[in-house]
Enzyme design. Sequence first.
Site, PDB file in Angstrom:
ATOM      1  CG  PHE A   1      33.198  37.931  43.886  1.00 43.77           C
ATOM      2  CD1 PHE A   1      34.592  38.061  44.518  1.00 43.77           C
ATOM      3  CD2 PHE A   1      32.904  36.702  43.344  1.00 43.77           C
ATOM      4  CE1 PHE A   1      35.165  36.744  44.796  1.00 43.77           C
ATOM      5  CE2 PHE A   1      33.818  35.676  43.243  1.00 43.77           C
ATOM      6  CZ  PHE A   1      34.672  35.614  44.237  1.00 43.77           C
TER       7      PHE A   1
ATOM      8  CD  GLU B   1      22.927  44.254  33.878  1.00 41.15           C
ATOM      9  OE1 GLU B   1      21.866  44.456  34.564  1.00 41.15           O
ATOM     10  OE2 GLU B   1      23.624  43.337  34.397  1.00 41.15           O
TER      11      GLU B   1
ATOM     12  CB  ALA C   1      13.660  31.818  37.244  1.00 46.75           C
TER      13      ALA C   1
ATOM     14  N   GLY D   1      29.982  40.011  34.862  1.00 52.33           N
ATOM     15  CA  GLY D   1      28.974  40.294  33.991  1.00 52.33           C
ATOM     16  C   GLY D   1      28.326  39.166  33.111  1.00 52.33           C
TER      17      GLY D   1
ATOM     18  CB  THR E   1      31.468  46.416  41.391  1.00 49.69           C
ATOM     19  OG1 THR E   1      32.064  45.319  40.624  1.00 49.69           O
ATOM     20  CG2 THR E   1      31.939  47.750  41.054  1.00 49.69           C
TER      21      THR E   1
HETATM   22  C1  LIG Z   1      36.378  42.116  40.324  1.00 52.00           C
HETATM   23  C2  LIG Z   1      34.830  41.569  40.272  1.00 52.00           C
HETATM   24  C3  LIG Z   1      33.829  42.411  40.205  1.00 52.00           C
HETATM   25  C4  LIG Z   1      32.409  41.781  40.435  1.00 52.00           C
HETATM   26  N1  LIG Z   1      31.368  42.733  40.562  1.00 52.00           N
HETATM   27  C5  LIG Z   1      30.375  42.014  40.782  1.00 52.00           C
HETATM   28  C6  LIG Z   1      29.243  42.940  40.940  1.00 52.00           C
HETATM   29  O1  LIG Z   1      29.171  44.158  41.252  1.00 52.00           O
HETATM   30  N2  LIG Z   1      27.957  42.270  41.341  1.00 52.00           N
HETATM   31  C7  LIG Z   1      27.790  40.801  41.450  1.00 52.00           C
HETATM   32  O2  LIG Z   1      26.746  40.315  41.709  1.00 52.00           O
HETATM   33  N3  LIG Z   1      28.808  40.232  40.990  1.00 52.00           N
HETATM   34  C8  LIG Z   1      29.982  40.655  40.906  1.00 52.00           C
HETATM   35  N4  LIG Z   1      31.118  39.952  40.347  1.00 52.00           N
HETATM   36  C9  LIG Z   1      30.728  38.495  40.309  1.00 52.00           C
HETATM   37  C10 LIG Z   1      30.916  37.968  38.972  1.00 52.00           C
HETATM   38  O3  LIG Z   1      29.847  38.545  38.064  1.00 52.00           O
HETATM   39  C11 LIG Z   1      31.000  36.429  39.048  1.00 52.00           C
HETATM   40  O4  LIG Z   1      32.006  36.066  39.483  1.00 52.00           O
HETATM   41  C12 LIG Z   1      30.759  35.838  37.773  1.00 52.00           C
HETATM   42  O5  LIG Z   1      29.262  35.758  37.333  1.00 52.00           O
HETATM   43  C13 LIG Z   1      31.196  34.161  37.582  1.00 52.00           C
HETATM   44  O6  LIG Z   1      30.631  33.575  38.977  1.00 52.00           O
HETATM   45  P1  LIG Z   1      31.372  32.525  39.804  1.00 52.00           P
HETATM   46  O7  LIG Z   1      32.727  33.339  40.288  1.00 52.00           O
HETATM   47  O8  LIG Z   1      30.766  31.891  40.800  1.00 52.00           O
HETATM   48  O9  LIG Z   1      31.815  31.396  38.906  1.00 52.00           O
HETATM   49  P2  LIG Z   1      31.236  29.781  38.682  1.00 52.00           P
HETATM   50  O10 LIG Z   1      29.653  30.204  38.391  1.00 52.00           O
HETATM   51  O11 LIG Z   1      31.737  29.033  39.707  1.00 52.00           O
HETATM   52  O12 LIG Z   1      32.136  29.616  37.341  1.00 52.00           O
HETATM   53  C14 LIG Z   1      33.360  28.905  37.382  1.00 52.00           C
HETATM   54  C15 LIG Z   1      33.494  28.538  35.933  1.00 52.00           C
HETATM   55  O13 LIG Z   1      32.650  27.608  35.630  1.00 52.00           O
HETATM   56  C16 LIG Z   1      32.024  27.869  34.197  1.00 52.00           C
HETATM   57  N5  LIG Z   1      30.759  27.655  34.239  1.00 52.00           N
HETATM   58  C17 LIG Z   1      29.751  27.832  35.090  1.00 52.00           C
HETATM   59  N6  LIG Z   1      28.572  27.356  34.524  1.00 52.00           N
HETATM   60  C18 LIG Z   1      28.853  26.973  33.142  1.00 52.00           C
HETATM   61  C19 LIG Z   1      28.053  26.395  32.249  1.00 52.00           C
HETATM   62  N7  LIG Z   1      26.767  26.401  32.334  1.00 52.00           N
HETATM   63  N8  LIG Z   1      28.547  25.990  31.107  1.00 52.00           N
HETATM   64  C20 LIG Z   1      29.954  25.922  30.859  1.00 52.00           C
HETATM   65  N9  LIG Z   1      30.882  26.783  31.921  1.00 52.00           N
HETATM   66  C21 LIG Z   1      30.286  27.210  33.085  1.00 52.00           C
HETATM   67  C22 LIG Z   1      32.332  29.724  34.168  1.00 52.00           C
HETATM   68  O14 LIG Z   1      32.447  30.148  32.952  1.00 52.00           O
HETATM   69  C23 LIG Z   1      33.592  29.712  34.950  1.00 52.00           C
HETATM   70  O15 LIG Z   1      34.780  29.498  33.916  1.00 52.00           O
HETATM   71  C24 LIG Z   1      32.416  40.539  40.240  1.00 52.00           C
HETATM   72  C25 LIG Z   1      33.277  39.647  40.171  1.00 52.00           C
HETATM   73  C26 LIG Z   1      34.734  40.135  40.055  1.00 52.00           C
HETATM   74  C27 LIG Z   1      35.845  39.327  40.096  1.00 52.00           C
END
Ligand SMILES: Cc1cc2nc3c(=O)[nH]c(=O)nc-3n(C[C@H](O)[C@H](O)[C@H](O)COP(=O)(O)OP(=O)(O)OC[C@H]3O[C@@H](n4cnc5c(N)ncnc54)[C@H](O)[C@@H]3O)c2cc1C
Length: 385
Positions: free
Chosen positions: A162, A250, A184, A371, A164
């Site tokens: 994912f 950010e 961390a 983000g 960008t």
């Molecule tokens: C179009 C696009 C562009 C992106 N660009 C970048 C980029 O440039 N660089 C980069 O590094 N990443 C990027 N991302 C990634 C993005 O930041 C992540 O998709 C996002 O942080 C969520 O992580 P995940 O997809 O692994 O979801 P997960 O972490 O698996 O989360 C799945 C669900 O569980 C929920 N959840 C997780 N933990 C908790 C908690 N503790 N309490 C309650 N709910 C929780 C989340 O809110 C979500 O609803 C991009 C994503 C997209 C779709």
Amino acid sequence: MSVLQTPKPAWKTDDLELFEDEVGKFFTRELAPHVEKWRDAGKVERWAWEKAGEAGLLCMSMPEEYGGAGGNFAHEQIFIEQQSQAGVEGFGAALHNCIVAPYILHYGTEEQKKRWLPKMATGELVGAIAMTEPGTGSDLQAVRTTAIKQGNQYVMNGSKTFITNGQTANLIIVVSKTDPGEGAKGVSLMVVETDEVDGFERGRNLKKLGNKAQDTSELFFNDVKIPTENLLGTDEGQGFFQLMEQLPQERHQIAVGAMAQIERALQLTIDYVKEREAFGRPILKFQNTQFVLAECKAKATMARVFVDSCTQQLIDGTLDAATASMSKMLLTDLCGEIVDKCLQLFGGYGYMDEYPISRLYADCRVERIYGGTNEIMKLLIARTL
Ligand SMILES: Cc1cc2nc3c(=O)[nH]c(=O)nc-3n(C[C@H](O)[C@H](O)[C@H](O)COP(=O)(O)OP(=O)(O)OC[C@H]3O[C@@H](n4cnc5c(N)ncnc54)[C@H](O)[C@@H]3O)c2cc1C
């Protein structure tokens, strides 16, 4: 000219209004005509970066000594708003300007700043930040990409997804574990200059619901050898803390993008409902249309005042993580709500790709996810209760 009648914020000087005009012209004349082609290709052409660099629109808030324009976040906000206004989707310059360059400015050594920032300002280097992995997104401490020191270099292994600007970027800040035994404290930011290394591969340019012209991609690192001087800063183990410190900007820049989309959606819809007729009169004459748009405008007005206030705090250096999280969460939620209501007023045309409102609907959905998801924003806000 905004559809909202909010007071001009103190940070928006007369000079910035002239700048706004110039930026608007740049997007409309230089980039907007190419958007359809970029949507089909799934990425923005490389020359667009150099063109933006020539126009002085890359690294605007970086100091002049590093090739920037010596501006501040106000310049970045105007850039984001004008890009949205002109419908130039996919051009990931806000990430380059407001996220990647500030990491180098704040944590880079003097040598690193001189080496990378001037080339980012011209567009010779295009930035990306690679945090997310197939196995972890929200839980950043759990990243599995490693960068292990061997003599005078680090050897990087892992994969990211994912990302960008993933097909275009040639300067990628990779969140990696220099000490895989630690959480961390084991995280470091490594700067990978992709033109200089072996073992780096770009994976799929991912097909998405929206943001069709953005090259969001997979990245792979197979025994990539990175010189030790590409560790951002001087000490290992600082990455997580560096990431946390930069989050207010950010997150707020995502809120600014959402605000710009709200204003565009409202403008497009108000224009449409004045023209489109049903039952012998413009659909704006129906009380439902008026009430829906009145509610949207009232909420958007409140949001605009909050966004501009957060921008002032950001410029003053007082925007804290929880307030920035509120800004990101509230604005992106509101954007989803308003764009959805606006689309409904377009009837079937609102569902057609050629109508910008349908693109806004698809494009803005991800803002609640990236983000830091809006659920993670709530966790951060809740810590201040
Ligand atoms: C179009 C696009 C562009 C992106 N660009 C970048 C980029 O440039 N660089 C980069 O590094 N990443 C990027 N991302 C990634 C993005 O930041 C992540 O998709 C996002 O942080 C969520 O992580 P995940 O997809 O692994 O979801 P997960 O972490 O698996 O989360 C799945 C669900 O569980 C929920 N959840 C997780 N933990 C908790 C908690 N503790 N309490 C309650 N709910 C929780 C989340 O809110 C979500 O609803 C991009 C994503 C997209 C779709």
